[in-house]
Scaffold this active site. Structure first.
Site, short mmCIF file in Angstrom:
data_model
loop_
_atom_site.label_atom_id
_atom_site.label_comp_id
_atom_site.label_asym_id
_atom_site.label_seq_id
_atom_site.Cartn_x
_atom_site.Cartn_y
_atom_site.Cartn_z
N PRO A 192 -2.76 -9.98 0.69
CA PRO A 192 -3.30 -10.96 0.63
C PRO A 192 -4.47 -11.35 1.33
O PRO A 192 -5.47 -11.04 2.53
CB PRO A 192 -1.95 -11.75 1.88
CG PRO A 192 -1.54 -10.83 2.84
CD PRO A 192 -1.96 -9.19 1.90
N GLU A 193 -5.34 -11.84 0.80
CA GLU A 193 -6.69 -12.41 1.29
C GLU A 193 -6.96 -13.85 1.36
O GLU A 193 -5.76 -14.59 1.94
CB GLU A 193 -8.00 -12.59 -0.19
CG GLU A 193 -7.89 -10.51 0.21
CD GLU A 193 -8.73 -9.70 -0.69
OE1 GLU A 193 -10.47 -10.72 -0.71
OE2 GLU A 193 -8.25 -9.50 -1.80
#
Length: 288
Positions: free
Chosen positions: A2-3
């Site tokens: 996840p960014e």
DNA sequence: CTTCAAACCTGTGGGC
DNA sequence: TGCCCACAGGTTTGAA
């Protein structure tokens, strides 16, 4: 994994789902998930039991929940971590690592992580940090959407580097929240190649890159993040829709949305990089 | 100090 | 069907 957009979606879910509630009991199903809590499992549990969660905060890809004790519950999702707010009677997920049960008997908070690169820890909040930022993440720079982000400082820091631009973008000490997907997307929007030496970047190019990053991060956040499968979901289990808007990431062989040239995939830094060979020509002096 | 490759994990999908 | 390899959105570690 996840960014920034995906982590921010999780943060918003935590704000809705657990803030204002008091922890009753905690179960640790896998010691590796709390390895950053150096004092061990019993200490981790003792510091959480009976504590009220006051807020849900984020810096870059780090999340933390300030507690009424002055400590914070800090989380990083790594490549495959999830923080899920689910009904207590929901069957345990295959990779359920930590479970927080609340005094009100409502939805639980579960940390689920297949690869366990991420994890949780209870740490003291930084006294001088103002917002109760954990001391351990002081080195994490603001993200491009943060009002505290300083474009001038960013440009200076880039020019002092002796590396390629993508490597710099992935360094969370320079700019946070950007990972493999949004680095590639931002570089495509700015028509820059990932191997461009940072010290040769001109002011307008850095401005273009920053504008591209900000736009793609904001659009992805609006779409609920990028989700190729059920790994990347909100705290309520909802997948984001930005995958279909991606310009280059995961689109090897497909036409560039700007010029039609087939997108190229290359191995870089033990992972994949996607570029348009025409919009993003390799610089004569390449650095990676 | 900076830079970079390898390590940390589990699972999936493709080729044979 | 099975086996083996490549690959997955991140960070930390240690070497140079």
């Amino acid at each position: 994994m996840p960014e920034l957009p995906e982590v921010e979606v999780v943060r918003q879910g935590l704000e809705r789902g657990v803030v204002g509630r008091t922890v009753a009991t905690v179960t640790v199903g896998h010691p590796r998930a709390i390895r950053r809590h150096l004092a061990g499992e019993s200490d981790f549990i003792a510091l959480l039991a009976g504590r009220r969660i006051e807020a849900a905060r984020r810096r870059g890809k780090y999340l933390w929940l300030p507690l009424d004790s002055g400590d914070v519950l800090q989380a990083h999702l790594g490549m495959s971590g999830q923080l899920l707010v689910v009904p207590p009677d929901k069957p345990a997920e295959t990779h359920l690592r930590v479970r927080l049960v609340f005094l009100d008997g409502g939805h639980e908070l579960r940390y689920v992580d297949q690869r366990t690169f991420g994890g949780l820890a209870v740490v003291a909040s930084e006294v001088t940090g103002g917002a109760g930022q954990p001391a351990g993440i002081r080195h994490i720079a603001p993200d491009p959407l943060d009002p505290a982000f300083d474009p001038v400082a960013f440009r200076g820091a880039l020019r002092r580097r002796r590396t390629g631009i993508k490597r710099a973008l992935l360094d969370q000490k320079l700019v946070s929240g950007v990972g493999n997907i949004y680095a590639d997307e931002g570089l495509w929007r700015a028509s820059l190649h990932y191997a461009r030496p940072t010290e040769t970047l001109r002011g307008p190019e850095v401005a273009r890159l920053l504008a591209g990053l900000r736009a793609v991060l904001a659009e992805a956040l609006t779409a609920g993040g990028t989700s190729f499968d059920a790994t990347y979901v909100s705290a309520e289990g909802v997948s984001g829709l930005f995958a279909r808007e991606l310009a280059v990431y995961g689109r090897a062989g497909q036409p560039c949305r700007r010029c039609g040239t087939p997108i190229r995939r290359e191995k870089f830094m033990n992972r994949s990089s996607y570029t348009c060979p025409r919009c993003q020509p390799r610089p004569r002096r390449a650095r990676w």
